[in-house]
Design a protein around this motif. Structure first.
Motif, PDB file in Angstrom:
ATOM      1  N   ASP A   1       8.814   1.072  -1.107  1.00 23.35           N
ATOM      2  CA  ASP A   1       8.957   1.625   0.247  1.00 23.35           C
ATOM      3  C   ASP A   1      10.141   1.010   0.975  1.00 23.35           C
ATOM      4  OD1 ASP A   1       6.757   3.235  -0.186  1.00 23.35           O
ATOM      5  OD2 ASP A   1       5.362   1.927   0.905  1.00 23.35           O
TER       6      ASP A   1
ATOM      7  N   ARG B   1       4.072  -3.909  -5.209  1.00 23.46           N
ATOM      8  CA  ARG B   1       4.901  -2.906  -5.866  1.00 23.46           C
ATOM      9  C   ARG B   1       5.239  -1.783  -4.885  1.00 23.46           C
ATOM     10  NH1 ARG B   1       3.427  -3.217 -10.857  1.00 23.46           N
ATOM     11  NH2 ARG B   1       1.273  -2.715 -10.447  1.00 23.46           N
ATOM     12  N   ASN B   2       4.241  -1.287  -4.172  1.00 29.26           N
ATOM     13  CA  ASN B   2       4.466  -0.217  -3.204  1.00 29.26           C
ATOM     14  C   ASN B   2       5.377  -0.662  -2.074  1.00 29.26           C
ATOM     15  OD1 ASN B   2       2.864   1.493  -4.706  1.00 29.26           O
ATOM     16  ND2 ASN B   2       1.034   1.133  -3.471  1.00 29.26           N
TER      17      ASN B   2
ATOM     18  N   GLU C   1      -0.453  -3.949  -6.872  1.00 24.80           N
ATOM     19  CA  GLU C   1      -0.124  -2.610  -6.372  1.00 24.80           C
ATOM     20  C   GLU C   1       0.483  -2.638  -4.968  1.00 24.80           C
ATOM     21  OE1 GLU C   1       0.381   1.194  -7.587  1.00 24.80           O
ATOM     22  OE2 GLU C   1      -0.601  -0.353  -8.768  1.00 24.80           O
TER      23      GLU C   1
END
Length: 185
Positions: free
Chosen positions: A17, A12-13, A9
């Protein structure tokens, strides 16, 4: 009680971003909305998978429009496409960096209305189903542009854009064809 965050996660973020920061630097907003030409938008859906950004593409027929606005959107990594089979034959993912460093690529130079152009042709073999897809035309042009903006790397092939001034050169490129297509002379 808080739920544990899966290890992928944060990666991925971070990918998403970072991509959004790069896209914001090149966003023209509604700068050209006042133009009264035929217009359309093309959605370029990105998703983070396996530590890389991927572009979700469909095998479809391409139509020619006068003014195309690329719109980049981000979709959930768990997204499962359910296309209408009458409109979309297949849905597949291509890593975004493939559009800068492809395994199979060719280009054709041609002249249109006195302007030298490069047509990009990518072949991508999808490891999930073994099918080879050809990515060309406006889809290829926009995929290259999005990859240049987000990844901020030089491609292994020639492009028409000035990589040191991507926003101005891409704007100039698309607007010169808009002017040609609307001329009555």
């Amino acid at each position: 009680m808080s739920r544990p965050v899966p290890p992928q996660e944060p990666v991925r973020n971070s990918l998403i971003d970072d991509a959004k920061v790069c896209l914001r630097k090149h966003d023209v907003g509604s700068k050209y909305s006042h133009l009264s030409y035929n217009k359309c938008s093309v959605l370029l859906p990105l998703l983070a998978k396996g530590g890389k950004l991927h572009l979700l593409l469909t095998l479809r027929s391409e139509k020619k429009y006068t003014l195309v606005t690329p719109v980049v959107g981000f979709i959930n990594h768990n997204f499962k496409a359910q296309p209408n089979p009458d409109e979309v034959k297949r849905v597949f993912l291509v890593p975004l960096d493939y559009f800068l460093h492809p395994r199979v690529y060719r280009q054709n130079r041609f002249t249109f209305s006195g302007h030298s152009l490069i047509a990009h042709f990518f072949e991508y073999m999808n490891p999930e189903d073994g099918v080879t897809y050809q990515i060309k035309g406006m889809t290829a042009r926009l995929a290259v542009l999005v990859a240049l903006i987000i990844l901020e790397k030089k491609p292994t092939f020639e492009v028409e854009y000035n990589l040191n001034d991507l926003i101005s050169s891409s704007k100039e490129f698309f607007l010169k064809f808009l002017k040609h297509n609307t001329s009555k002379l």
